[in-house]
Scaffold this motif. Structure first.
Motif, short mmCIF file in Angstrom:
data_model
loop_
_atom_site.label_atom_id
_atom_site.label_comp_id
_atom_site.label_asym_id
_atom_site.label_seq_id
_atom_site.Cartn_x
_atom_site.Cartn_y
_atom_site.Cartn_z
N SER A 1 4.78 6.01 4.78
CA SER A 1 5.92 6.27 3.90
C SER A 1 6.84 5.05 3.85
O SER A 1 7.32 4.66 2.77
CB SER A 1 6.70 7.49 4.40
N ILE A 2 7.10 4.43 4.99
CA ILE A 2 7.94 3.22 5.03
C ILE A 2 7.32 2.11 4.19
O ILE A 2 8.00 1.47 3.37
CB ILE A 2 8.13 2.76 6.49
N CYS A 3 6.03 1.91 4.36
CA CYS A 3 5.34 0.85 3.62
C CYS A 3 5.33 1.15 2.12
O CYS A 3 5.45 0.24 1.28
CB CYS A 3 3.91 0.69 4.14
N SER A 4 5.21 2.42 1.77
CA SER A 4 5.24 2.80 0.36
C SER A 4 6.59 2.47 -0.26
O SER A 4 6.67 1.97 -1.39
CB SER A 4 4.96 4.30 0.22
N ARG B 1 -1.28 -0.29 11.52
CA ARG B 1 -1.11 0.45 10.26
C ARG B 1 -0.12 -0.29 9.35
O ARG B 1 -0.36 -0.44 8.15
CB ARG B 1 -0.61 1.86 10.57
N TYR B 2 0.99 -0.74 9.92
CA TYR B 2 1.92 -1.56 9.16
C TYR B 2 1.20 -2.77 8.55
O TYR B 2 1.34 -3.07 7.37
CB TYR B 2 3.04 -2.09 10.06
N ASN B 3 0.46 -3.48 9.40
CA ASN B 3 -0.16 -4.73 8.98
C ASN B 3 -1.16 -4.51 7.85
O ASN B 3 -1.21 -5.30 6.89
CB ASN B 3 -0.85 -5.38 10.17
N PHE C 1 9.56 -3.82 -4.10
CA PHE C 1 9.12 -5.07 -4.73
C PHE C 1 8.60 -4.85 -6.14
O PHE C 1 8.73 -5.71 -7.00
CB PHE C 1 8.07 -5.75 -3.85
N LYS C 2 8.05 -3.66 -6.41
CA LYS C 2 7.61 -3.37 -7.77
C LYS C 2 8.79 -3.30 -8.73
O LYS C 2 8.67 -3.64 -9.92
CB LYS C 2 6.87 -2.03 -7.79
#
Length: 376
Positions: free
Chosen positions: A364-367, A262-264, A373-374
């Motif tokens: 949520s972490i990935c978001s 899922r992270y990847n 970075f945005k």
């Protein structure tokens, strides 16, 4: 706060600890220790395994078994935990640190070959994040120069190089069951012995230098002090906890791999924009989902990202500091420049990974990482 790690209880740990106490033997090599030994030898085909109190102790046993002497040279990666090399430093070895590969933190086989001298007595490799080193190349060097290989497989339970379990390829393999690993017992480790000539002495070293194991098998009529050694064997209470975990190995691994995938998937777009680099899993290696890491472009970005995630209730951490830059090493050695080890020291960031982490929490972490970075 989403923690970086959370120890997982499968459910039978306390029950098995109670059984160990009821058995009337809670010191080393009790019933649950034997069950663990049998599990590993049957599932992975290891010639001989011995539970230890830590992976550190397993490495120290390997150094003793290889009869490392003062002045012997031991080649090892710089990007690793101090236990990997402390075991050999304790024997008086000269540590020869070499670089990581350019695309992943594992040791570079070319750098190994370039570092061999007539004083090299061992090659120690680390399967970082449970991803295999290039073992064909490393074992080719080992055979060419007749130098034993020690696999530090602390993070590599249930992971493979091609069809070979990690820890089964070198002369020795060492594993950790620390609470940060996939399969845990709080503290704990294991030595895997792949060369039969070392089995009997390994048992002696593990039992304080006595032939006690041979005595209890009825092979000798008394036991005594026959070699150097220490008390490397863990309590059967620790083994009882570990055995409960081993019974759930497939379930634990399945959940961790789902989280890793899922992270990847979620972070692939950031890699496509060259904002981060995702883990490299070579075609010869399997992934046991020990950790999920990203590599930032510089230390400033990583530091800012760690702070941003912390502000948003997410605990992320960097990892090793290159041992060639450590105060202890530099007290006795000239500085060594290792480009890629230093890069991973400065840029690698580990994200939360544990059994009870949910897929939604990964999203949520990935978001939050994407938001960071945005807004850069």
């Amino acid at each position: 706060m989403i923690p970086f790690n959370k120890p997982y209880m499968q459910g039978n740990e306390l029950n098995y600890i109670g059984q160990a106490v009821s058995n009337g033997k809670i010191s080393g090599d009790g019933a649950f220790t034997k069950k663990c030994h049998e599990f590993f030898e049957k599932k992975y085909g290891f010639k001989k395994v011995l539970l230890t109190t830590s992976c550190t102790d397993a490495l120290e046993m390997a150094a003793i078994l290889l009869d490392i002497q003062p002045g012997d040279e031991v080649i090892a990666p710089s990007y690793t935990f101090v236990s990997t090399v402390n075991a050999f430093s304790l024997r008086g070895a000269k540590l020869v640190f070499v670089d990581s590969c350019s695309d992943n933190p594992n040791i570079d086989p070319v750098a190994i070959r370039n570092s061999i001298t007539d004083k090299t007595r061992a090659i120690v490799i680390v399967h970082y994040a449970g991803i295999a080193c290039d073992m064909d190349e490393i074992m080719s060097i080992s055979r060419e120069y007749n130098i034993p290989v020690v696999e530090d497989a602390a993070q590599a339970i249930d992971s493979y190089y091609k069809d070979k379990p990690l820890g089964s390829i070198g002369t020795f393999g060492t594993f950790s069951f620390h609470e940060t690993k996939n399969i845990i017992s709080g503290e704990g480790g294991m030595l895997v012995i792949n060369d039969e000539q070392y089995i009997q002495r390994a048992e002696i070293i593990r039992e304080k230098g006595t032939n006690r194991a041979s005595f209890f098998r009825g092979e000798v009529n008394k036991y005594g002090w026959v070699d150097i050694g220490s008390s490397f064997l863990p309590s059967d209470i620790i083994a009882a906890y570990l055995y409960a975990q081993l019974e759930s190995l497939d379930d634990i691994q399945g959940k961790r791999k789902a989280l890793w995938n899922r992270y990847n998937a979620n972070l692939a777009s950031l890699e496509a924009e060259n904002l981060i680099k995702l883990p490299d899993v070579p075609s010869y290696a399997t992934n046991n989902a020990h950790m999920y890491y990203i590599v930032c472009n510089d230390i400033e970005t990583r530091s800012s990202l760690i702070a941003y995630l912390k502000e948003n209730g997410i605990h992320s951490v960097f990892h090793y500091l290159s041992l060639n830059k450590s105060d202890f090493f530099l007290e006795k050695n000239e500085p060594v420049d290792l480009e890629y080890s230093d890069r991973f020291t400065d840029c690698l960031l580990r994200l939360p990974m544990y059994y009870e982490l949910s897929l939604e929490q990964v999203d949520s972490i990935c978001s939050k990482i994407s938001d960071f970075f945005k807004n850069m």
